[in-house]
Design a protein around this motif. Structure first.
Motif, mmCIF file in Angstrom:
data_model
loop_
_atom_site.group_PDB
_atom_site.id
_atom_site.type_symbol
_atom_site.label_atom_id
_atom_site.label_comp_id
_atom_site.label_asym_id
_atom_site.label_seq_id
_atom_site.Cartn_x
_atom_site.Cartn_y
_atom_site.Cartn_z
ATOM 1 N N LEU A 124 0.834 -1.196 0.000
ATOM 2 C CA LEU A 124 0.000 0.000 0.000
ATOM 3 C C LEU A 124 0.874 1.254 0.000
ATOM 4 C CD1 LEU A 124 -2.865 -0.858 2.464
ATOM 5 C CD2 LEU A 124 -2.889 -0.919 -0.006
ATOM 6 N N THR A 126 2.637 3.774 -3.053
ATOM 7 C CA THR A 126 2.085 4.788 -3.934
ATOM 8 C C THR A 126 0.975 4.247 -4.805
ATOM 9 O OG1 THR A 126 3.784 4.254 -5.572
ATOM 10 C CG2 THR A 126 4.276 6.028 -4.006
ATOM 11 N N CYS A 293 -11.060 4.671 0.833
ATOM 12 C CA CYS A 293 -9.926 5.607 0.810
ATOM 13 C C CYS A 293 -9.916 6.545 -0.385
ATOM 14 C CB CYS A 293 -8.618 4.820 0.885
ATOM 15 S SG CYS A 293 -8.389 4.016 2.484
ATOM 16 N N ARG A 315 -9.867 1.137 -4.180
ATOM 17 C CA ARG A 315 -9.678 2.140 -3.118
ATOM 18 C C ARG A 315 -10.400 1.787 -1.829
ATOM 19 N NH1 ARG A 315 -8.268 3.308 -8.453
ATOM 20 N NH2 ARG A 315 -7.022 5.196 -8.528
ATOM 21 N N LEU A 322 -4.555 -1.581 6.380
ATOM 22 C CA LEU A 322 -4.214 -0.167 6.527
ATOM 23 C C LEU A 322 -3.528 0.098 7.867
ATOM 24 C CD1 LEU A 322 -4.519 2.557 4.991
ATOM 25 C CD2 LEU A 322 -6.475 2.997 6.462
ATOM 26 N N VAL A 325 0.081 -1.015 7.647
ATOM 27 C CA VAL A 325 0.893 -0.096 6.851
ATOM 28 C C VAL A 325 1.202 1.181 7.627
ATOM 29 C CG1 VAL A 325 0.909 1.370 4.786
ATOM 30 C CG2 VAL A 325 0.114 -0.982 4.631
ATOM 31 N N MET A 326 0.195 1.752 8.272
ATOM 32 C CA MET A 326 0.394 3.003 9.003
ATOM 33 C C MET A 326 1.291 2.824 10.222
ATOM 34 S SD MET A 326 -0.835 5.406 7.370
ATOM 35 C CE MET A 326 -2.045 5.903 6.161
ATOM 36 N N ARG A 329 4.817 3.484 9.190
ATOM 37 C CA ARG A 329 5.127 4.701 8.439
ATOM 38 C C ARG A 329 5.646 5.797 9.364
ATOM 39 N NH1 ARG A 329 0.984 7.285 4.107
ATOM 40 N NH2 ARG A 329 1.425 5.261 3.121
ATOM 41 N N CYS A 337 0.546 11.020 7.019
ATOM 42 C CA CYS A 337 -0.204 9.800 7.363
ATOM 43 C C CYS A 337 -1.479 9.677 6.532
ATOM 44 C CB CYS A 337 -0.544 9.801 8.851
ATOM 45 S SG CYS A 337 0.900 9.919 9.930
ATOM 46 N N TYR A 339 -3.351 7.936 3.165
ATOM 47 C CA TYR A 339 -3.329 6.905 2.122
ATOM 48 C C TYR A 339 -4.490 7.139 1.162
ATOM 49 C CZ TYR A 339 -3.959 2.575 -0.350
ATOM 50 O OH TYR A 339 -4.122 1.663 -1.352
ATOM 51 N N GLN A 344 -6.892 8.964 6.427
ATOM 52 C CA GLN A 344 -5.845 9.657 7.159
ATOM 53 C C GLN A 344 -5.878 9.276 8.632
ATOM 54 O OE1 GLN A 344 -5.857 13.939 6.838
ATOM 55 N NE2 GLN A 344 -3.996 14.187 8.045
#
Length: 428
Positions: A124, A126, A293, A315, A322, A325-326, A329, A337, A339, A344
């Motif tokens: 997840l 770009t 998203c 999306r 998610l 992934v966050m 990050r 933050c 995506y 967000q």
């Protein structure tokens, strides 16, 4: 003397006229060549853009080569590669690695989607879709039993949607889809195709939401090429204009123009109810919670009965993925933050890491997308109440888990208000 001057003027007149015609001719030739040059340049740019974006023949050649070698199989393979009854029509691709075409499959209309870049792990970053491994269709390997394949599918789904009490039911759905010829057995080529498809978020969502009316039907597949139900109107609103004109239209005017080209208000209300129902479908469904998203007009369309249909499910991502992934990050500010366009979380400045809780639930994003759409042309007797409810909805903060009762109350109030207004009309 006067006669001499008059004769000279008479002799000079044709010269002036000739010079004027020469000037006009040069001016005409210049603008003609300029028009030819600009037209040629526009055609070249359009052609270059088309050849870069629309590479369906490459996708078909790769898929059919794998099929004929016995590497992959699926319900659409024979029609695509042998019979020629699965036909790619108009190119709709927005990115070179995600090929999208309108198509026909015998008497049925559909949309054909294919990945032509190197993919398959779930990333997840770009891209909204995962990217492929160096070797495509390499799993499962020869000698893998059906039971082992079930375990692979179970582990993969558990990673995607989290621990679910009915995860085995979802595995059964996947295996049913994998059996392309419906003979009760899953061959190795069918398993390879199913495994490749499972890496694609949109296909996973179609399987999870296969019984929901706002999700396009998965009609067939071959490798990681798949065919979905065609949606007649592929955006909630808007009008397509040539890209050259697009450059000169101010954003505010463009937004107003898009709102002009919409169905009548009762039909917009019915479509909007469909979007609110879609929010319910993905919120704590039988196989977990999913986050929307990118709630933009281009990702949702409707049919000729004005029933909402999701056009692009890439999306809509599992909450579990998610969060994972966050969690990894790094960030300096909250804007690090984000995506997609609409998912967000906040930045924990003490750890310089993104938190895992989304700032706004799906419902708030949906209401933001519907505000101008619904308020334009709304009946005067409900406009004030509708505006009040939409703004209350847009103000929702935190995850839906944290405000489940308020979330449900606002959603139901909105649906009730819209339905009462159109229930007696033919548009309902």
């Amino acid at each position: 003397m006067a006669r001499g001057l008059s004769s000279w003027a008479w002799l000079k007149k044709p010269y002036c006229i000739q010079a004027r015609f020469s000037y006009l001719r040069m001016k005409y030739l210049f603008f003609s060549w300029l028009a030819v040059f600009i037209s040629s340049w526009v055609l070249y740019v359009q052609y270059s853009s088309y050849t870069e974006l629309c590479r369906g023949h490459e996708c078909k050649n790769t898929i059919c080569d794998k099929y004929r070698k016995g590497v992959i199989d699926g319900s659409a393979c024979s029609s695509l590669c042998d019979k020629g009854t699965l036909y790619m029509g108009k190119c709709l691709s927005a990115k070179p690695n995600n090929q999208v075409y309108t198509g026909s499959w015998g008497d049925l209309e559909g949309v054909i989607k294919c990945q032509i870049d190197d993919i398959l792990h779930y990333n997840l970053g770009t891209e909204m879709e995962p990217r492929k491994e160096a070797v495509l269709f390499d799993k499962p390997t020869r000698g893998t039993s059906v039971e082992k394949f079930k375990e692979m599918v179970f582990s993969h789904l558990k990673e995607k949607v989290g621990e679910q009490a009915n995860l085995q039911e979802l595995v059964s759905h996947v295996l049913s889809v994998a059996d392309g010829n419906k003979d009760g057995h899953i061959s190795l080529p069918e398993a390879k195709s199913a495994w490749a498809l499972l890496q694609l978020n949109e296909v996973l969502l179609m399987i999870v939401l296969q019984d929901k009316e706002h999700t396009p039907r998965l009609m067939g597949f071959c490798g990681d090429l798949y065919v979905t139900e065609k949606v007649q109107y592929t955006s909630l609103y808007g009008i397509s204009v040539p890209w050259l004109l697009e450059l000169w239209i101010p954003r505010g005017l463009r937004r107003s123009m898009e709102q002009w080209f919409t169905p009548s208000w009762p039909r917009k209300a019915k479509i909007s109810i469909g979007l609110l129902e879609f929010v319910e479908d993905v919120f704590h469904g039988p196989f977990g919670n999913f986050l929307m998203c990118d709630v933009s007009a281009a990702n949702f369309g409707y049919n000729d009965k004005h029933d909402l249909k999701a056009v692009d499910l890439r999306r809509v991502v599992p909450e579990t993925v998610l969060r994972h992934v966050m969690r990894d990050r790094r960030c300096e500010v909250d804007d690090d933050c984000i995506y997609g366009a609409d998912c967000q979380t906040s930045c924990d400045l003490t750890k310089r890491r993104c938190t895992t809780e989304v700032v706004q639930p799906n419902l708030a994003k949906a209401c933001r997308a519907l505000k101008d759409y619904l308020l334009r042309g709304a009946p005067s007797e409900i406009r004030e109440e509708l505006e009040k409810q939409l703004y209350s909805c847009m103000a929702l903060k935190g995850s839906a888990d944290q405000m489940e009762m308020e979330h449900s109350l606002i959603l139901n109030n909105l649906k009730t208000l819209l339905w009462k207004k159109i229930s007696h009309t033919k548009d309902s």
